[in-house]
Design an enzyme around this catalytic site. Sequence first.
Site, mmCIF file in Angstrom:
data_model
loop_
_atom_site.group_PDB
_atom_site.id
_atom_site.type_symbol
_atom_site.label_atom_id
_atom_site.label_comp_id
_atom_site.label_asym_id
_atom_site.label_seq_id
_atom_site.Cartn_x
_atom_site.Cartn_y
_atom_site.Cartn_z
ATOM 1 N N GLU A 1 41.419 31.829 46.277
ATOM 2 C CA GLU A 1 41.343 31.002 45.081
ATOM 3 C C GLU A 1 42.657 31.162 44.324
ATOM 4 O OE1 GLU A 1 38.983 29.122 41.748
ATOM 5 O OE2 GLU A 1 38.175 29.779 43.659
ATOM 6 N N ARG B 1 35.109 23.867 34.427
ATOM 7 C CA ARG B 1 34.314 24.196 35.610
ATOM 8 C C ARG B 1 33.523 25.483 35.408
ATOM 9 N NH1 ARG B 1 38.364 24.536 40.249
ATOM 10 N NH2 ARG B 1 40.000 24.388 38.684
ATOM 11 N N ALA C 1 43.930 24.657 45.184
ATOM 12 C CA ALA C 1 42.916 24.409 44.160
ATOM 13 C C ALA C 1 41.535 24.666 44.749
ATOM 14 C CB ALA C 1 43.022 22.972 43.676
ATOM 15 N N CYS C 2 40.731 25.490 44.075
ATOM 16 C CA CYS C 2 39.433 25.887 44.623
ATOM 17 C C CYS C 2 38.469 26.219 43.493
ATOM 18 C CB CYS C 2 39.563 27.127 45.518
ATOM 19 S SG CYS C 2 40.787 26.968 46.831
ATOM 20 N N THR C 3 37.182 26.327 43.844
ATOM 21 C CA THR C 3 36.161 26.822 42.930
ATOM 22 C C THR C 3 35.294 27.795 43.702
ATOM 23 O OG1 THR C 3 36.109 24.646 41.844
ATOM 24 C CG2 THR C 3 34.358 26.194 41.298
#
Length: 499
Positions: A95, A266, A2-4
């Site tokens: 990602e 997001r 999980a990333c942004t």
Amino acid sequence: MACTTILVGKKASYDGSTLVARNEDSPSGEYTPKKMIAVSSKNHPTRYKSVLGHFEVELPETALSYTLTPDAVPTIGVWGACGINEKNVAMSATETITSNDRVLGADPLVEYQEAQGQPGEADYQAEKLGGISEEDMVSLVLPYIHSAREGVLRLGQLLEEYGTSEMNGIAFQDVEEIWWLETIGGHHWIAKRVPDEAYVVMPNQQGIDSFDFEDAFGQQKDHLCSKDMREFIKDNFLDLSLESEFQARLAFGSYSDADHVYNTPRAWVMGRYFNFNTFKWDGPDADFTPTSDNIPWSFVPERKITIQDIKTILSNHYQGTPYDPYGKSGDSSLRGIYRSIGVNRNNFLGLTQIRPYLPESIRSLQWMAFGSNVFNAMIPLYTQVTKIPDYLANTGARVNTDNIYWASRIVGALADAHYYATETAIERYQLAVAKQAVQLLKENEQVLLADPSQDSLALCEKANQNIVDMLKKETDQVLDKVLYLASNGMKNAFSRSDN
């Protein structure tokens, strides 16, 4: 993972740098210790074996030195995450992104399977090797590339040959360009160049929207893809576009209820931050809402984007909206309903900056913060070095305050439970670190530029150590303050003293 991610083209950044930043987040219920190290080109391995996929790859004979942000406890592989090599080329991987059953049915992921039974038995099934995953990508690509475009092509070739076990987005960056690559099923991929005047938002979804195949199979100025992508789309009826321009997100992406809680909010809050006046983001007639499926992949910002802007947005928890988990006003049922960018499971924030106006020996910076971004502080480090200070490099499984990862985790856990009591201490800590880091950078670069004949390696390693020493001092101080304030808020507190 999980990333942004946020990608900022050189004409959209405050100083003409290319900027790539990503939060690496642990899966739910896990917290993965991370560290930052420098990897030398000397005695570099000539063969790579994947821990999770069990495949082996012959590596090029000549490797470059580079920085790396691996797992501190490498039980499931390297997971190099992000770094910059000696040619000032950066990579951030990966990602985790989404897909759909049409894509995954047409080109299944290459997942590792253990052998079943014994050789010679009627039902024996041999081991099936897995494909390339997030564990492997930086190690297989970053030491061997001399430009962002070359990174796309090297990874693309590996994906076509070995396949991948997961859906991923990967950023490549040099002083001129940023490219974003997305895996499509097990063996296919597309990549798009970030417009120089734009920024890109990526929240764990397949993100590229429009894609130009005429360019990808022609000049390849802004688009690249796997060799048989046109046939793959046609043969599997993946093109859902009613327009003449192919819409990659429609073909390859997802639009699930889970996306509307975990991912699209997001993208919405990132666009809202940088383009608040360009579009209407709130209310019944909003152009985009937290559940909109048509939020653009890239925007032209209303003003140039700074390093601090990126730290702020990658720490975002919907402050200023009804969805802030720390909110006090409005409808309480809305608080925390969407997944924040700054979340408890942030492993680190890695921001790679490549500056066109400085000599190559000091051109690149890797800005790093560890733990939950709401409560941590970010520092820059020169990357053309042979070592990284111990405070970042010595992280292990044992909880202690001798490294920034565990110290930040402790500060965050204490401050979160006493958010308003510790808010001012955290803000002052973050500002103190940011201000002093910029001052120390400027002082070092003034010395170097005044006399280019000096030993830049020694000066940069000394500057890195000075910046890290400052970070440790400020982190120790804020830990002391937060511990004191949290102790005062303990449930068993009693005001009467025995003295």
